[in-house]
Design a protein around this motif. Structure first.
Motif, PDB file in Angstrom:
ATOM      1  N   CYS A  15       0.841  -1.208   0.000  1.00 20.07           N
ATOM      2  CA  CYS A  15       0.000   0.000   0.000  1.00 20.07           C
ATOM      3  C   CYS A  15       0.868   1.247   0.000  1.00 20.07           C
ATOM      4  O   CYS A  15       2.032   1.207   0.379  1.00 20.07           O
ATOM      5  CB  CYS A  15      -0.933   0.005   1.205  1.00 20.07           C
ATOM      6  N   ILE A  24      -7.872  -0.558   2.774  1.00 23.49           N
ATOM      7  CA  ILE A  24      -7.331  -1.921   2.841  1.00 23.49           C
ATOM      8  C   ILE A  24      -8.473  -2.922   2.916  1.00 23.49           C
ATOM      9  O   ILE A  24      -8.465  -3.940   2.220  1.00 23.49           O
ATOM     10  CB  ILE A  24      -6.349  -2.072   4.017  1.00 23.49           C
ATOM     11  N   SER A  45       3.508  -8.238   4.776  1.00 27.74           N
ATOM     12  CA  SER A  45       3.941  -7.126   3.944  1.00 27.74           C
ATOM     13  C   SER A  45       5.450  -6.943   4.117  1.00 27.74           C
ATOM     14  O   SER A  45       6.103  -7.690   4.863  1.00 27.74           O
ATOM     15  CB  SER A  45       3.192  -5.835   4.324  1.00 27.74           C
ATOM     16  N   LYS A  49       6.886  -1.253   5.842  1.00 25.05           N
ATOM     17  CA  LYS A  49       5.497  -0.871   6.152  1.00 25.05           C
ATOM     18  C   LYS A  49       5.127  -1.225   7.591  1.00 25.05           C
ATOM     19  O   LYS A  49       3.959  -1.159   7.975  1.00 25.05           O
ATOM     20  CB  LYS A  49       4.511  -1.572   5.198  1.00 25.05           C
ATOM     21  N   LEU A  55      -2.464  -0.939   8.060  1.00 27.20           N
ATOM     22  CA  LEU A  55      -2.205  -2.384   8.070  1.00 27.20           C
ATOM     23  C   LEU A  55      -2.457  -2.950   9.471  1.00 27.20           C
ATOM     24  O   LEU A  55      -3.154  -3.954   9.631  1.00 27.20           O
ATOM     25  CB  LEU A  55      -0.768  -2.689   7.656  1.00 27.20           C
ATOM     26  N   CYS A  59      -5.605  -5.524  10.593  1.00 23.86           N
ATOM     27  CA  CYS A  59      -5.322  -6.802  11.255  1.00 23.86           C
ATOM     28  C   CYS A  59      -5.936  -6.849  12.654  1.00 23.86           C
ATOM     29  O   CYS A  59      -6.481  -7.884  13.052  1.00 23.86           O
ATOM     30  CB  CYS A  59      -3.823  -7.056  11.297  1.00 23.86           C
ATOM     31  N   LEU A  66       0.049 -10.069  11.841  1.00 23.70           N
ATOM     32  CA  LEU A  66       0.687  -9.318  10.760  1.00 23.70           C
ATOM     33  C   LEU A  66       2.175  -9.625  10.789  1.00 23.70           C
ATOM     34  O   LEU A  66       2.844  -9.431  11.810  1.00 23.70           O
ATOM     35  CB  LEU A  66       0.434  -7.821  10.963  1.00 23.70           C
TER      36      LEU A  66
END
Length: 136
Positions: A15, A24, A45, A49, A55, A59, A66
Motif C-alpha cells: 500500500c 485496505i 507485507s 510498512k 495495516l 489486522c 501481521l
C-alpha cells in the motif's frame, strides 16, 4: 472440499503511505471475492510498512497476525516484477512474494489485485502433511 473444510489463506498486502483501514478492507474484500475472510490466517507485507497504521488497524479489526519480511527475503521469491515498486522499495514486488512467504511456500490463488492505493495477493497455505503415496 466440504463446507466444513477450507484452505487456510494468507494475504500479501502492499500500500501507499497513509492509506485508510477502509481502503485496505475494500481491497481485501475485492481480492477475496467469494472466499470468506474467516479463512485468512495471516497478513504479510514488507518490513518498511511495519509502521503503517492502516495495516495494523485492519489486522487488529479482524484478529489477524501481521508478519513482515525484509526486502532481501522478498527478493528471493520469484514473482512478476513491478518497476515502480522496484524504484520505491528496492524489490520487484511486494504482495505476491509476501503472501507466498507467509503461506509457507504455498501457491498463489489470487494474483496481485490493485484497488486504488492498495495491492493484495492471496496464497493458499501449503498443507502441513505429505501427499499420500501410491501403493500400486
Amino acid at each position: 472440499m466440504t463446507a466444513a473444510s477450507f484452505e487456510p489463506l494468507t494475504l500479501g498486502i502492499g500500500c501507499r503511505r497513509g492509506v485508510s483501514v477502509e481502503a485496505i478492507e475494500a481491497a481485501v474484500r475485492a481480492a477475496l471475492g467469494t472466499r470468506a475472510l474467516a479463512h485468512v490466517r495471516a497478513v504479510a507485507s514488507i518490513d518498511s510498512k511495519s509502521d503503517e497504521a492502516a495495516l495494523a488497524g485492519f489486522c487488529a479489526r479482524h484478529g489477524l497476525p501481521l508478519q513482515f519480511y525484509s526486502a532481501a527475503r522478498i527478493a528471493d521469491v520469484a514473482a512478476p516484477r513491478d518497476g515502480p515498486v522496484q524504484r520505491h522499495l528496492g524489490v520487484g514486488a511486494v504482495c505476491e512474494p509476501c503472501a507466498l512467504l507467509a503461506s509457507h511456500d504455498g501457491r498463489i490463488v489470487v494474483p496481485k489485485t490493485v484497488a486504488g492505493d492498495v495491492t493484495v495477493a492471496i496464497a493458499a497455505d501449503r498443507p502441513p502433511y505429505s501427499t499420500p503415496t501410491d501403493h500400486a
